[in-house]
Design a protein around this motif. Structure first.
Motif, short mmCIF file in Angstrom:
data_model
loop_
_atom_site.label_atom_id
_atom_site.label_comp_id
_atom_site.label_asym_id
_atom_site.label_seq_id
_atom_site.Cartn_x
_atom_site.Cartn_y
_atom_site.Cartn_z
N LYS B 112 0.84 -1.19 0.00
CA LYS B 112 0.00 0.00 0.00
C LYS B 112 0.88 1.25 0.00
O LYS B 112 1.75 1.39 0.86
N VAL B 114 2.39 4.90 0.63
CA VAL B 114 2.24 5.88 1.71
C VAL B 114 1.63 7.15 1.12
O VAL B 114 1.61 7.34 -0.10
N ASP B 115 1.12 8.03 1.99
CA ASP B 115 0.45 9.23 1.49
C ASP B 115 1.44 10.32 1.10
O ASP B 115 1.18 11.13 0.23
N GLU B 116 2.56 10.35 1.82
CA GLU B 116 3.55 11.37 1.53
C GLU B 116 4.92 10.73 1.70
O GLU B 116 5.18 10.09 2.71
N ALA B 137 13.88 6.33 0.06
CA ALA B 137 12.54 6.74 0.49
C ALA B 137 11.63 5.52 0.58
O ALA B 137 11.65 4.65 -0.29
N LEU B 138 10.87 5.48 1.66
CA LEU B 138 9.88 4.42 1.81
C LEU B 138 8.65 4.82 1.00
O LEU B 138 8.08 5.88 1.25
N LYS B 141 4.03 0.00 1.80
CA LYS B 141 4.13 -0.77 3.01
C LYS B 141 3.20 -1.98 2.92
O LYS B 141 2.15 -1.90 2.29
N PHE B 152 8.20 -3.37 3.83
CA PHE B 152 8.41 -2.05 3.24
C PHE B 152 9.02 -2.15 1.85
O PHE B 152 9.79 -3.05 1.57
N ASN B 154 11.15 0.35 -0.76
CA ASN B 154 11.84 1.63 -0.82
C ASN B 154 12.33 1.92 -2.23
O ASN B 154 12.62 1.01 -3.00
N ILE B 433 1.67 11.89 -2.51
CA ILE B 433 1.19 10.87 -3.44
C ILE B 433 -0.30 11.12 -3.67
O ILE B 433 -1.12 10.87 -2.79
N THR B 434 -0.61 11.64 -4.85
CA THR B 434 -1.99 12.03 -5.10
C THR B 434 -2.79 10.86 -5.67
O THR B 434 -2.24 9.88 -6.16
#
Lengths: 447, 611
Positions: B112, B114-116, B137-138, B141, B152, B154, B433-434
């Motif tokens: 899934k 991440v949002d940002e 950067a992660l 998840k 995770f 990355n 992440i839009t």
């Protein structure tokens, strides 16, 4: 304080958590555990930042049903370095002192939040270069203020000049000034004029890479600065990387040096003159320019900080409007340095000619000096008609091979001492601190 | 070592970490992701410094590297590297295409987003990154492969390419620095070497479904292994999946043997090791060992007693590796070329008598061992200090460390880095992440190779479908069947078994991807028969595919009839089968077999009628 959106702030408040605390963030179908981080200045304020146990920070956008639970308190002093051991110095080594003023060289990253700390113990600077203890006895470290160099003002130069003079007269062999790099060359020029009867080295140094990274240039810059501070080169100078490699620093005269690149380590280049010396990190000093004052420990330096702050620096360009000069006149400015084009031109024969306005300023007792935006080379008052109009007819001062920034600092300093335009012209055209070279070394261009 | 290990009993835990390069430009600048072997025109020398980390203490691994005081030489190209790789300019914004591909991979693994995204700096001080850290950067998840979780995923920048190393410097080439790669790490729930290989294979299949780089060095597998009472050991760069389970087995063996050694040392009551270094050069003045004589020309022989280690230093812990090999790995990091220990003597021309003399000089008792090195005094001392540190770890058991693979064995590389090594990359703002971005990713999600295999097995035999999706030529296969209207089965057979047969015959194949496409275009138009395919491939030379194809272009029916009637006339006694053979070899692939057969039938009938 955490700069989150209202809904998130409320959730955080309700949970009783503050930045650095361990929290669990739950949504209807999943949950995350980590340390609550402050909101970075940029980005979505509706995104909660937590640091997961694997070290990564991630953003979790607010959604209905989101809840925050505090599970454990965080450590106080989040991310600030602890265990900073003081370096101990050998009293038998030559003594120097350090004046820390801020900038990248004395800023640190908070490893958890990523925020940059400006206020750090000057001792922490030394953590970047423990090798200093093998070179000098750092007798005193003081930090009169902390500022990023883009925020510096002439007032700050006075403070630095006085601090340097005080330490020097206390018997130090030299003084290192740590400083942000953006306006490092302005401060270097200011100290060059303000420190009268200087016979010991004053070395200004900064960093283009912050000390939190393994690749920081701080270490070698500081080491070379220490060698410069105990050398016999009794000048105000800037000591920064000479190349992109970690091999040597260039020691450049404070009035003949400029930041010529936004980000490279070797951004500080000599202009219109060869560097004074190359200084290797093992202490070798290769004198390149013999034209420098030699050390004399018996002399006392005087900080002469009189400065006219109503001095301006501006630039002409195709289409530039001479009316800006009127603004400075009405604001009671006493001196203006114009960055002219080429050999020292301003728009002369077109509709937006600058000549009448310049004439007018000078008639009203305002000094007008001209340098060139080519940076390299010397302005000339004679070659073209337009030059003759500007310098012979209007009476602007052609600033020889002075850098625009140096001319600005010098004009302010001269006006601090006299407002008599003839006197001003005379001093502007006299070499005071190496700012004017009578003959230019062919090799100095793009060195 | 034939006995079968009961993995459950020893508490085996394995996790896999895969790094896969993406096929885009670099992650934080616009430079091409291009590895080069021509002469670099930029050479920069730098030093790195250990920095005070989050806890205020210098990181162990970082300090370790710093103690080596190496100069890092960076090679770069002015036309394909920029100031960003040289750490002379802040990073640019993250490469959107790379993020999209990485997100596709994450989604295919069921993770899934991440949002940002917050790009982090991971401290690396081995010199492989000019900045002293790696940007990572992660991005997602909670994925999984079968029952194995992938907590995770990355996206990070690849490191510089290590070119060479000597005593004082390490050289890296910056062509690789900054190439985007996804990092996929499973949890430690894998319980057997075979399962590890299987999981690695499955992840590999998903990666290859996306726009990733192919070929040697573009994917790297690291394996984390621990057993009960052992320690987590990270095996770097397990390149060959076929060797993976053997490497894991050998590592298990090593840990088991180290635990045995530890038990024995404890039984012998060994707690620590005195650092009594003795210069032994005078005891070996008249040695006939060439190895020693040579080395002693510019160094001393320094020795140290290892109390209670007698017989254990020489104990085999992996096939052909002893505890002494571990000591040597550590000693080498101080700059010596190796060690000599008592359990291997007499050897290297050192006599039993000399061994005894050394043992006496070091006050060795019966159960003791000794280690010696030959080097400059400072280096020799440092080397022996490292040997002692390692020997003290042997008392405790298995040290946590990072190891490099060496065939199916492993050797010490560096201590396990501390945990607190990540902090935010302040030069890059958080990336939101839009929904639009994720919709775009979802719409462009490629089919996984497993899905493709299933689809393809409806138009070709299942085994052929399996072969082609696993083949190096799979991308080419997809391109061809996308661009040209042609039977996928024919393309698959060509790109798998026909090529294999030709190679087996010793044919050096010189076809480019475009040559294949040309060839299949002719086949699709019916201008070349499928019988001619292997012959054309065999004859193809770079740039001459058109000419070769012409040679094999299908003959007009009239021509074929002429050939048939000639041959039939010449050998009327031959059977139809024999005739067909002769005709086909004369036609040399320039006609379809079925058609020839039909024309031959007609001809034979005609002949019959005439008779």
């Amino acid at each position: 304080m955490t700069e989150y959106s209202k809904v998130l702030e409320d959730l955080i408040k309700k949970s009783g958590a503050s930045v650095g605390d361990r929290i669990v963030v739950s949504f209807t179908d999943e949950s995350y555990e980590g340390l609550l981080m402050p909101r970075p200045e940029i980005g979505d304020k509706n995104c909660l930042i937590i640091k997961l146990d694997n070290g990564y920070n991630v953003g979790l956008r607010y959604k209905r049903g989101m809840s925050i639970k505090k599970v454990a308190g965080g450590k106080a002093n989040l991310g600030k370095a602890k265990n900073i051991s003081k370096l101990s110095f050998d009293k038998k080594k030559p003594s120097i002192s350090l004046v820390a003023t801020g900038g990248t060289i004395s800023s640190r990253v908070d490893y958890k939040t990523g925020g940059v700390y400006m206020l750090m113990d000057p001792d922490e600077i030394l953590q970047s270069a423990p090798e200093l203890a093998n070179i000098v006895n750092l007798r005193s470290i003081e930090s009169p203020f902390r500022k990023a160099s883009e925020d510096m003002e002439p007032k700050d130069w006075y403070v630095i000049a006085k601090a340097v003079a005080k330490n020097m007269n206390n018997g130090d062999n030299g003084v290192i000034v740590t400083h942000g790099t953006d306006t490092l060359h302005y401060t270097a020029a200011a100290l060059s004029f303000m420190l009268k009867n200087l016979y010991k080295p004053v070395v200004l140094v900064g960093a283009q890479r912050s000390s939190d990274r393994g690749s920081a240039d701080t270490t070698m810059n500081l080491i070379c600065s220490a060698y410069a501070a105990i050398s016999d080169i009794a000048e105000v100078s800037i000591c920064m990387h000479g190349s992109s490699s970690d091999d040597y620093c260039l020691l450049n005269r404070g009035t003949k040096v400029r930041k010529m690149h936004t980000s490279r380590r070797d951004a500080f280049r000599p202009i219109n003159e060869l560097p004074l010396a190359k200084i290797w990190s093992d202490g070798r000093i290769e004198i390149i320019n013999k034209n420098h004052k030699k050390r004399n420990n018996d002399e006392k330096v005087v900080a002469d900080t009189k400065f006219e702050e109503k001095t301006a620096l501006l630039k002409v360009y195709p289409g530039s409007d001479p009316d800006v000069l009127e603004y400075f006149a009405t604001k009671k400015y006493r001196g203006i340095v114009i960055e002219g084009t080429g050999l020292g031109h301003v728009p002369t024969q077109n509709i937006k000619t600058w000549i009448p306005k310049i004439k007018n300023l000078i008639r009203n007792g305002i000094a007008v000096a001209v340098t060139s935006q080519t940076i390299y080379g010397r302005v000339n008052p004679n070659v073209y008609t337009n030059l003759r109009i500007l310098y012979h007819e209007a009476g602007a001062i052609p600033c020889e091979d002075m850098l625009p920034e140096v001319a600005y600092v010098k004009l302010g300093w001269v006006l601090g001492h006299t407002k008599d335009l003839d006197e001003v012209r005379k001093i502007m055209l006299t070499n005071i601190a190496g700012e004017i070279t009578k003959s230019t070394d062919f090799r100095a261009f793009l060195y | 070592m034939d006995y079968k290990i009961d993995y459950k009993k020893i508490g085996l835990k394995v996790g896999i970490e895969i790094h896969q390069q993406l096929d885009t430009r670099k992650l934080f600048c616009e430079c091409p992701s291009l590895l080069r072997n021509d002469k670099p025109d930029i050479l920069i020398k730098r030093k790195l410094h250990a920095v005070v980390g989050e806890t205020g203490e210098k990181d162990t691994a970082a300090q370790y590297e710093e103690s080596r005081q190496k100069i890092f030489v960076y090679e770069a190209y002015s036309d394909s590297t920029c100031l960003v790789e040289l750490d002379e300019e802040p990073p640019h914004t993250m490469n959107k295409e790379a993020l999209k591909i990485a997100m596709q991979i994450a989604m295919l693994l069921g993770a899934k987003p991440v949002d940002e995204i917050q790009v982090m700096r991971k401290t690396v001080i081995d010199g492989s990154n000019t900045s002293g850290f790696q940007r990572t950067a992660l991005i997602a998840k909670g994925g999984a492969i079968d029952s194995v979780r992938i907590p995770f995923i990355n996206l990070e920048e690849d490191a510089g390419r290590r070119i060479s190393e000597d005593e004082s410097s390490v050289t890296f080439r910056l062509d690789r620095l900054g190439i985007p790669e996804v990092e996929i790490a499973t949890d430690a729930s894998i319980t057997s070497p075979e399962q590890a290989t299987d999981v690695a294979k499955k992840i590999g299949m998903i990666l290859r479904s996306c726009h990733v780089k192919r070929g040697i060095g573009t994917i790297r597998q690291d394996v984390n292994i621990s057993i009960k009472h052992g320690a987590r050991v990270e095996l770097k760069h397990v390149q060959d999946l076929r060797a993976m389970s053997k490497i894991i087995e050998n590592e298990i063996l090593r840990q088991l043997n180290l635990l045995e050694i530890s038990d024995e040392l404890k039984r012998r009551g060994i707690k620590k090791i005195p650092r009594d270094f003795v210069v032994l050069s005078s005891k070996l003045e008249h040695t006939r060992s060439n190895l020693l004589k040579k080395a002693m020309n510019n160094g001393i022989v320094l020795g140290v007693r290892l109390p209670g280690f007698g017989g254990l230093v020489g104990k085999e812990i992996q096939p052909n590796r002893r505890l002494g090999s571990e000591f040597a790995d550590h000693a080498k990091t101080a700059g010596v070329s190796g060690i000599i220990h008592s359990d291997e003597l007499p050897a290297y021309g050192i006599t039993e008598e000399e061994k005894q003399r050394i043992a006496r000089a070091l006050n060795c008792e019966e159960k003791d061992a000794f280690v010696m090195v030959v080097a400059q005094p400072e280096i020799a001392k440092k080397a022996l200090e490292r040997v002692i540190l390692r020997a003290e770890q042997a008392i405790k058991g298995v040290p946590r460390e990072v190891r490099a693979t060496d065939g199916t064995n492993t050797r010490f590389l560096r201590p396990m880095p501390g945990a607190a090594r990540l902090y935010p990359e302040t030069d890059i703002p958080p990336i939101k992440i839009t929904k639009e971005f994720l919709d775009g990713v979802r719409q462009s999600l490629p089919k996984t190779l497993l899905e493709r295999e299933k689809e393809l097995s409806e138009v070709m035999p299942a085994e052929l479908a399996r072969q082609i999706v696993h083949s190096r030529n799979y991308d080419l296969f997809e391109e061809i069947i996308n661009e040209i209207k042609i039977d996928p089965k024919l393309v698959a057979t060509t790109l798998t078994s026909i090529l294999k047969d030709l190679k087996r015959k010793g044919v050096k194949i010189k076809m480019t991807n475009n040559d294949y496409k040309q060839l299949f275009r002719f086949v699709a138009k019916g201008k070349v028969s499928k019988e001619a395919i292997p012959k054309i491939i065999e004859k193809a030379k770079p740039g001459e595919i058109q000419d070769v194809i012409k040679e094999f272009e299908i003959l007009p029916d009239g021509e074929i009839r002429k050939i048939i009637s000639n041959i039939v006339k010449m050998s009327p006694e031959k059977s139809k089968k024999e005739l067909m053979g002769i005709i086909m070899s004369r036609i040399n692939g320039r006609a379809d077999g079925k058609k020839v057969m039909k024309l031959l039938d007609t001809e034979l009938k005609r002949m019959k009628r005439q008779r």
